[in-house]
Design a protein around this motif. Structure first.
Motif, PDB file in Angstrom:
ATOM      1  N   PHE C  14       6.780  -2.760  20.789  1.00  5.47           N
ATOM      2  CA  PHE C  14       6.768  -1.303  20.936  1.00  5.47           C
ATOM      3  C   PHE C  14       7.842  -0.664  20.061  1.00  5.47           C
ATOM      4  N   VAL C  15       9.046  -1.230  20.087  1.00  3.32           N
ATOM      5  CA  VAL C  15      10.152  -0.642  19.326  1.00  3.32           C
ATOM      6  C   VAL C  15       9.907  -0.760  17.823  1.00  3.32           C
ATOM      7  N   PHE C  16       9.448  -1.902  17.379  1.00  2.00           N
ATOM      8  CA  PHE C  16       9.149  -2.057  15.954  1.00  2.00           C
ATOM      9  C   PHE C  16       8.008  -1.109  15.537  1.00  2.00           C
ATOM     10  N   ALA C  17       7.021  -0.933  16.421  1.00  2.00           N
ATOM     11  CA  ALA C  17       5.922  -0.014  16.109  1.00  2.00           C
ATOM     12  C   ALA C  17       6.427   1.421  15.992  1.00  2.00           C
ATOM     13  N   LEU C  18       7.361   1.812  16.878  1.00  2.93           N
ATOM     14  CA  LEU C  18       7.953   3.152  16.763  1.00  2.93           C
ATOM     15  C   LEU C  18       8.591   3.334  15.393  1.00  2.93           C
ATOM     16  N   SER C  19       9.325   2.315  14.934  1.00  2.18           N
ATOM     17  CA  SER C  19      10.007   2.460  13.638  1.00  2.18           C
ATOM     18  C   SER C  19       8.983   2.558  12.508  1.00  2.18           C
ATOM     19  N   GLY C  20       7.857   1.870  12.643  1.00  2.00           N
ATOM     20  CA  GLY C  20       6.808   1.976  11.634  1.00  2.00           C
ATOM     21  C   GLY C  20       6.181   3.360  11.614  1.00  2.00           C
ATOM     22  N   ALA C  21       5.850   3.878  12.796  1.00  4.21           N
ATOM     23  CA  ALA C  21       5.222   5.208  12.871  1.00  4.21           C
ATOM     24  C   ALA C  21       6.191   6.289  12.390  1.00  4.21           C
ATOM     25  N   LEU C  22       7.478   6.135  12.719  1.00  9.42           N
ATOM     26  CA  LEU C  22       8.480   7.115  12.262  1.00  9.42           C
ATOM     27  C   LEU C  22       8.627   7.078  10.745  1.00  9.42           C
ATOM     28  N   MET C  23       8.567   5.887  10.165  1.00 10.27           N
ATOM     29  CA  MET C  23       8.570   5.801   8.698  1.00 10.27           C
ATOM     30  C   MET C  23       7.370   6.561   8.136  1.00 10.27           C
ATOM     31  N   GLY C  24       6.231   6.473   8.824  1.00 13.28           N
ATOM     32  CA  GLY C  24       5.055   7.221   8.402  1.00 13.28           C
ATOM     33  C   GLY C  24       5.303   8.724   8.391  1.00 13.28           C
ATOM     34  N   VAL C  25       5.990   9.217   9.422  1.00 12.06           N
ATOM     35  CA  VAL C  25       6.312  10.652   9.463  1.00 12.06           C
ATOM     36  C   VAL C  25       7.243  11.009   8.313  1.00 12.06           C
ATOM     37  N   ARG C  26       8.250  10.171   8.093  1.00  5.58           N
ATOM     38  CA  ARG C  26       9.240  10.451   7.049  1.00  5.58           C
ATOM     39  C   ARG C  26       8.593  10.508   5.666  1.00  5.58           C
ATOM     40  N   MET C  34       0.246   6.299   9.680  1.00  2.95           N
ATOM     41  CA  MET C  34       1.221   6.021  10.737  1.00  2.95           C
ATOM     42  C   MET C  34       0.784   4.825  11.576  1.00  2.95           C
ATOM     43  N   GLY C  35      -0.501   4.821  11.935  1.00  5.01           N
ATOM     44  CA  GLY C  35      -1.003   3.724  12.766  1.00  5.01           C
ATOM     45  C   GLY C  35      -0.969   2.389  12.044  1.00  5.01           C
ATOM     46  N   VAL C  36      -1.363   2.402  10.768  1.00  8.25           N
ATOM     47  CA  VAL C  36      -1.345   1.153   9.991  1.00  8.25           C
ATOM     48  C   VAL C  36       0.085   0.624   9.873  1.00  8.25           C
ATOM     49  N   LEU C  37       1.036   1.530   9.568  1.00  8.60           N
ATOM     50  CA  LEU C  37       2.435   1.095   9.462  1.00  8.60           C
ATOM     51  C   LEU C  37       2.961   0.589  10.804  1.00  8.60           C
ATOM     52  N   ALA C  38       2.566   1.247  11.894  1.00 11.59           N
ATOM     53  CA  ALA C  38       3.020   0.806  13.215  1.00 11.59           C
ATOM     54  C   ALA C  38       2.519  -0.608  13.515  1.00 11.59           C
ATOM     55  N   GLU C  39       1.223  -0.843  13.252  1.00 12.90           N
ATOM     56  CA  GLU C  39       0.654  -2.174  13.529  1.00 12.90           C
ATOM     57  C   GLU C  39       1.329  -3.244  12.662  1.00 12.90           C
ATOM     58  N   MET C 132      10.257  -5.618   6.642  1.00 10.96           N
ATOM     59  CA  MET C 132      10.155  -5.703   5.180  1.00 10.96           C
ATOM     60  C   MET C 132       8.787  -5.222   4.703  1.00 10.96           C
ATOM     61  N   LEU C 133       7.723  -5.638   5.401  1.00 11.11           N
ATOM     62  CA  LEU C 133       6.382  -5.166   5.045  1.00 11.11           C
ATOM     63  C   LEU C 133       6.294  -3.648   5.172  1.00 11.11           C
ATOM     64  N   ARG C 134       6.874  -3.101   6.260  1.00 10.18           N
ATOM     65  CA  ARG C 134       6.887  -1.636   6.458  1.00 10.18           C
ATOM     66  C   ARG C 134       7.503  -0.934   5.251  1.00 10.18           C
ATOM     67  N   ASP C 135       8.659  -1.422   4.807  1.00 12.70           N
ATOM     68  CA  ASP C 135       9.356  -0.749   3.709  1.00 12.70           C
ATOM     69  C   ASP C 135       8.577  -0.873   2.402  1.00 12.70           C
ATOM     70  N   VAL C 136       8.021  -2.063   2.128  1.00 10.91           N
ATOM     71  CA  VAL C 136       7.269  -2.247   0.880  1.00 10.91           C
ATOM     72  C   VAL C 136       6.037  -1.335   0.872  1.00 10.91           C
ATOM     73  N   LEU C 137       5.323  -1.274   1.991  1.00  7.65           N
ATOM     74  CA  LEU C 137       4.127  -0.411   2.048  1.00  7.65           C
ATOM     75  C   LEU C 137       4.489   1.062   1.926  1.00  7.65           C
ATOM     76  N   ALA C 138       5.688   1.424   2.377  1.00 12.20           N
ATOM     77  CA  ALA C 138       6.121   2.818   2.266  1.00 12.20           C
ATOM     78  C   ALA C 138       6.719   3.117   0.901  1.00 12.20           C
ATOM     79  N   GLY C 139       6.671   2.150  -0.012  1.00 11.32           N
ATOM     80  CA  GLY C 139       7.139   2.392  -1.374  1.00 11.32           C
ATOM     81  C   GLY C 139       8.646   2.294  -1.528  1.00 11.32           C
ATOM     82  N   GLU C 140       9.311   1.576  -0.630  1.00 11.37           N
ATOM     83  CA  GLU C 140      10.765   1.453  -0.707  1.00 11.37           C
ATOM     84  C   GLU C 140      11.181  -0.016  -0.796  1.00 11.37           C
ATOM     85  N   ILE C 141      12.354  -0.241  -1.385  1.00 16.33           N
ATOM     86  CA  ILE C 141      12.943  -1.577  -1.336  1.00 16.33           C
ATOM     87  C   ILE C 141      13.343  -1.849   0.107  1.00 16.33           C
ATOM     88  N   PRO C 142      13.009  -3.034   0.645  1.00 12.97           N
ATOM     89  CA  PRO C 142      13.347  -3.312   2.045  1.00 12.97           C
ATOM     90  C   PRO C 142      14.832  -3.041   2.339  1.00 12.97           C
TER      91      PRO C 142
END
Lengths: 205, 205, 205
Positions: C14-26, C34-39, C132-142
């Motif tokens: 749940f906590v890691f998913a929150l950080s993924g969805a929040l990255m989506g908002v950012r 948001m959902g893909v990043l959360a998963e 790390m996958l979250r950051d790469v998919l969001a276009g950032e260096i992990p």
């Protein structure tokens, strides 16, 4: 009818490979880069699906899977202005590939014993995984994450219907075709009618 | 002669790990980032190969595979100006690693029953996969996609020759060495003579 | 006590998913992104771990693993200003997820016969892979590669202790909890006391 299903599969691979090679042209990659992107875009989703199912990826067992992206690369290399001109047609073919891959991926996942929910998730992964890898390798955020055109959602619905049919014992190519057509139709409708995924509150419009 | 082949393998890992840690310095990463890039650059290609072969990755069974990148990170951390100064030597070593990894990867794929075509594809994946992961994690488009220096092509030819030899029953370290030397020599020649991969028509030069 | 361990696992997801969805908002992604990043943030580390162990990923067998990130996405979609306001609390929860995932990942790796060294490496991969996958998919260096806050190091120490306990026959939830608490405590201490990973000589400060 294994031939029909194989031909449809190769058609989906061809279209996805075209989109990978065209991305290579757009990013001014050389012919090696175009070929690598074509292979990964076309085969990536299915490879990830098979790794998760814990079987050897079909892409490393079939001749056509490897050679069709090579053909797509050659075509884009020599005729890419023409390929770009037929982009509207390619978007339609891409929608067909999306529909087909989500249906085939979901069906394979059901055959390997995944629950309908997980088979749906894996079907979507099959359909969108290659395109996501293409975008990441080209240095871009995956289109489907931000561009608000519905792309993953039609795949999700097609996969869900395929999983539902399959859990009621309806296997085989007619079921696959029905699910693929649903996803294809929804994707085309989303493009035509400009259906858009919402943004979170406060960052919108 | 298992010792020779193991030593060559570890040498390839060491060189790839150096390139990962040096990329960390170039992007101003901290020591943790340098170490992570070193491990992933060195082990990534082999891990992907083993996942596709559906066997447990050798990197998670061998002590040296994990520790050699740590040593490379320590060396780059303390002496990176010297490491950068010996960059021409490192490029030669990297070509050696490329040759070795494509030959070893192809041979392993043939042992596990892949066709020569698919074994060739997997050999190239082994050789270039770690470097591609390094570039993506460092926020860059993988060098081999755009820089037109032939990097994947020598690996492709070395892997193809290895697959050919192996399909005629020529296994063992002499065949591996011959294929590795071919890829190594082609890579060195491509650097020296500035052989370049072509761009698609209309985006060139 | 399977229920406690399952609940802790779902809390980490749940906590890691929150950080993924929040990255989506950012990054101003739409709800699908948001959902893909959360998963992927929540499930990515565990999927990579299971692929390397050559077993079918647990994420594709458990209902909760798939649905909890959906819930996290819905929460962030409707209430993300509030979620951002509780970011300090989320950092604490994220540290708890980090501790838990490294301990659970290491234990599973030991059960599947990896050496303590390799089980430690795989435990760290489980804990940091999704982010790390979250950051790469969001276009950032992990983040963990450059931001010098200790993130992977607490996971490394927690995983190492778990592997040590496990190699002395100390399995079960008390050992897991001890290792998780160690990693959690070190992560919190690193944040509070601003412990920083060093840069290589000459690029510093």
């Amino acid at each position: 009818m294994p031939n029909v299903s194989e031909l449809l599969d190769l058609a989906g691979i061809f279209v996805f490979a075209l989109s990978g090679a065209l991305m290579g042209v757009r990013k001014r990659l050389d012919v090696v880069g175009m070929g690598v992107l074509a292979e990964i875009t076309a085969l990536g989703g299915g490879v990830v699906r098979d790794l998760i199912l814990n079987v050897r990826p079909i892409a490393f067992q079939s001749l056509g899977y490897v050679l069709v992206p090579v053909a797509a690369t050659v075509i884009v290399f020599f005729w890419h202005p023409h390929v770009a001109r037929v982009m509207p047609a390619i978007l339609v073919l891409d929608a067909a590939g999306l529909g087909l891959f989500c249906a085939v991926g979901t069906e394979k996942a059901m055959e390997y014993g995944l629950s309908p929910l997980h088979a749906t998730l894996l079907g979507v992964t099959t359909a969108v995984g290659g395109g996501m890898l293409r975008d990441v390798l080209a240095g871009e955020i995956p289109t489907l994450l931000y561009d608000r055109q519905l792309y993953a959602v039609p795949a999700l619905l097609g996969s869900g219907v395929m999983a539902g049919l399959s859990s009621y014992g309806l296997h085989g190519w007619p079921a696959t075709l029905a699910a693929a057509l649903l996803a294809f139709g929804l994707r085309i409708a989303a493009m035509r009618r400009k259906w858009r995924a919402p943004l979170a509150k406060g960052i919108g419009e």
